[in-house]
Design a protein around this motif. Sequence first.
Motif, mmCIF file in Angstrom:
data_model
loop_
_atom_site.group_PDB
_atom_site.id
_atom_site.type_symbol
_atom_site.label_atom_id
_atom_site.label_comp_id
_atom_site.label_asym_id
_atom_site.label_seq_id
_atom_site.Cartn_x
_atom_site.Cartn_y
_atom_site.Cartn_z
ATOM 1 N N GLY A 72 6.271 58.623 112.923
ATOM 2 C CA GLY A 72 6.498 60.063 112.681
ATOM 3 C C GLY A 72 7.989 60.367 112.645
ATOM 4 N N ILE A 73 8.728 59.793 113.578
ATOM 5 C CA ILE A 73 10.190 60.026 113.613
ATOM 6 C C ILE A 73 10.864 59.399 112.390
ATOM 7 N N LEU A 74 10.351 58.243 111.952
ATOM 8 C CA LEU A 74 10.889 57.617 110.723
ATOM 9 C C LEU A 74 10.661 58.533 109.522
ATOM 10 N N TYR A 75 9.508 59.192 109.518
ATOM 11 C CA TYR A 75 9.239 60.125 108.412
ATOM 12 C C TYR A 75 10.201 61.322 108.484
ATOM 13 N N PHE A 76 10.478 61.791 109.716
ATOM 14 C CA PHE A 76 11.461 62.876 109.876
ATOM 15 C C PHE A 76 12.814 62.433 109.318
ATOM 16 N N TYR A 77 13.185 61.200 109.629
ATOM 17 C CA TYR A 77 14.452 60.653 109.142
ATOM 18 C C TYR A 77 14.459 60.648 107.606
ATOM 19 N N LYS A 78 13.335 60.251 107.053
ATOM 20 C CA LYS A 78 13.236 60.171 105.589
ATOM 21 C C LYS A 78 13.437 61.551 104.950
ATOM 22 N N ILE A 79 12.696 62.553 105.434
ATOM 23 C CA ILE A 79 12.802 63.863 104.775
ATOM 24 C C ILE A 79 14.132 64.554 105.058
ATOM 25 N N ALA A 80 14.736 64.237 106.206
ATOM 26 C CA ALA A 80 16.031 64.853 106.518
ATOM 27 C C ALA A 80 17.124 64.295 105.619
ATOM 28 N N ASN A 81 16.930 63.091 105.109
ATOM 29 C CA ASN A 81 17.960 62.478 104.255
ATOM 30 C C ASN A 81 17.644 62.550 102.768
ATOM 31 N N ASP A 82 16.367 62.479 102.418
ATOM 32 C CA ASP A 82 16.004 62.511 100.990
ATOM 33 C C ASP A 82 16.211 63.895 100.379
ATOM 34 N N LEU A 83 15.901 64.914 101.141
ATOM 35 C CA LEU A 83 16.004 66.323 100.709
ATOM 36 C C LEU A 83 15.157 66.602 99.463
ATOM 37 N N THR A 84 14.044 65.897 99.342
ATOM 38 C CA THR A 84 13.151 66.151 98.207
ATOM 39 C C THR A 84 12.168 67.279 98.532
ATOM 40 N N VAL A 85 11.992 67.549 99.819
ATOM 41 C CA VAL A 85 11.077 68.624 100.225
ATOM 42 C C VAL A 85 11.912 69.825 100.660
ATOM 43 N N THR A 86 11.705 70.954 99.964
ATOM 44 C CA THR A 86 12.496 72.142 100.300
ATOM 45 C C THR A 86 11.868 72.869 101.496
ATOM 46 N N TYR A 87 10.567 73.062 101.435
ATOM 47 C CA TYR A 87 9.888 73.776 102.523
ATOM 48 C C TYR A 87 9.052 72.779 103.319
ATOM 49 N N LEU A 88 9.497 72.471 104.527
ATOM 50 C CA LEU A 88 8.830 71.450 105.338
ATOM 51 C C LEU A 88 7.400 71.835 105.692
ATOM 52 N N ASP A 89 7.151 73.139 105.874
ATOM 53 C CA ASP A 89 5.801 73.551 106.258
ATOM 54 C C ASP A 89 4.793 73.387 105.114
ATOM 55 N N GLN A 90 5.283 73.007 103.935
ATOM 56 C CA GLN A 90 4.375 72.755 102.807
ATOM 57 C C GLN A 90 4.056 71.253 102.666
#
Lengths: 219, 259
Positions: free
Chosen positions: A139-157
């Motif tokens: 789960g934390i690795l996934y957080f790392y991924k989205i925090a760096n990729d910036l492909t997801v604008t709205y995290l709650d989606q």
Amino acid sequence: MEFFLRQIYPWLIEVSSASALLPFVVGLFLLRKTKGVLFWLIFTHISLAIISESVSHLTVYLGAKNNIWVIHIYTLLEFLILSSIFYYSFRRPLFRKGIILAVVLFTGICLIDAFVLEGITQMNSLTKVSGNAMLILMGILYFYKIANDLTVTYLDQDPVFLLSCGILIHKAGTTMSYAMFNAALAASYDAARICIAIMLVLNFLYYAFLALILKRATT
Amino acid sequence: MIEILKPVIIITPVLLVLAIGIILFVFKYQRRMLQHQEHVRHLQEIRQRQLLDATIQAEEEERRRVARDLHDEVGAMLALVKLNVHQLTAQSENKESGQQVKKMLDDVMGSVRQISHNLMPVVLEKMGLGQALEAMRRAIPAASGVALTLTCNQPDKRIEPKTELFLYRVVQELLNNTLKHAQASEVQLSLQYSDKDLLLTYQDNGNGFDYNSLSREPNSGGGLGLMNLQARLELLNGKFDFFSALNSGTKAIISVPIS
């Protein structure tokens, strides 16, 4: 404490067992809308929880004194499904290889714990703690991924982000209860029930959250 | 009982708080990274606009220099050649061939003047966009078979020179396209000033072309001129709407802020 264990605890067991039905029903309604792999994996995870609850109840109904073997099987299958979701979500080969390694390692721990260490009739504390730690890490690795990729604008989606949050809270909350369960049971039934009560509350919240995650996985 | 549950009671809330803390941190960090990315994108956009502006300014400067050289040097030299030819013709017995050379020289001088004028219209600098477009209308060769109708609510109004020049180039490009490809007989050009905006409408009754398919393939090269116009108008914060279809003519509506 007495009031809680005699009045609220039985009611909590029923509510928590039934709570898995909520995401399952939501999933059934959404079945026609989606063909995504992610949706099917999450839906399989929920279905597995329902089957596990049903088999546990059936075992008790048939007169068996111990149904902890169900938890042994459920823990392994749940880990495999959740790992598949993360495997499907990561693109980096290093992370994917890490997940495969974690699955192999966890399967080994499961088998050793069930047949060599704690036994099939005891709560699989070691398996639960190690599995929870690995899932929290994913789960934390996934957080790392989205925090760096910036492909997801709205995290709650993002369903995988929501699932990671759910896993993080659920596993962080239940790990200590699973770790101490056998010791608590050896001390007294009431102590074990307190551990179970913590798991039940977090299970209820987790399943309710899964309903939202399923909804997000269709869009 | 409480003693055995102590680790559960102490560590579980700590782990839960940690988990929620991590989630909140990720939310905040990701939001901050997105804002940073947006800021960088904005800066890159500004830089690109500045580069484009500088390129267009350099292009205009070069045009002005070439126009001046053509007018002042080539034009003067041609005038001198014409004078010499005139003197030679006056001394020569074969006056007819001399007259022919003078006629050819007149044509060349006219062409040079026209090219120089197109490169840097003096009327635009001196008298503004309305008058420059009127001069452009008069300069359309009769042989082209195109009649341009110009309407302007304030022909003598002056706006920022850069805006005037950009709009002049836009009309020049559109008219060139019409003359080269459209086989049109009529062109309507309207220039309407309001307090805040200038609305320029250009319409011809020519062949037209499939603009939608052209805009879907921006790398085809066919829409390079239109893309150039669009880039120029974006620098003015203007709006450019273009409509064209086969056998339906062409229409361009341009709006730029002037206040």
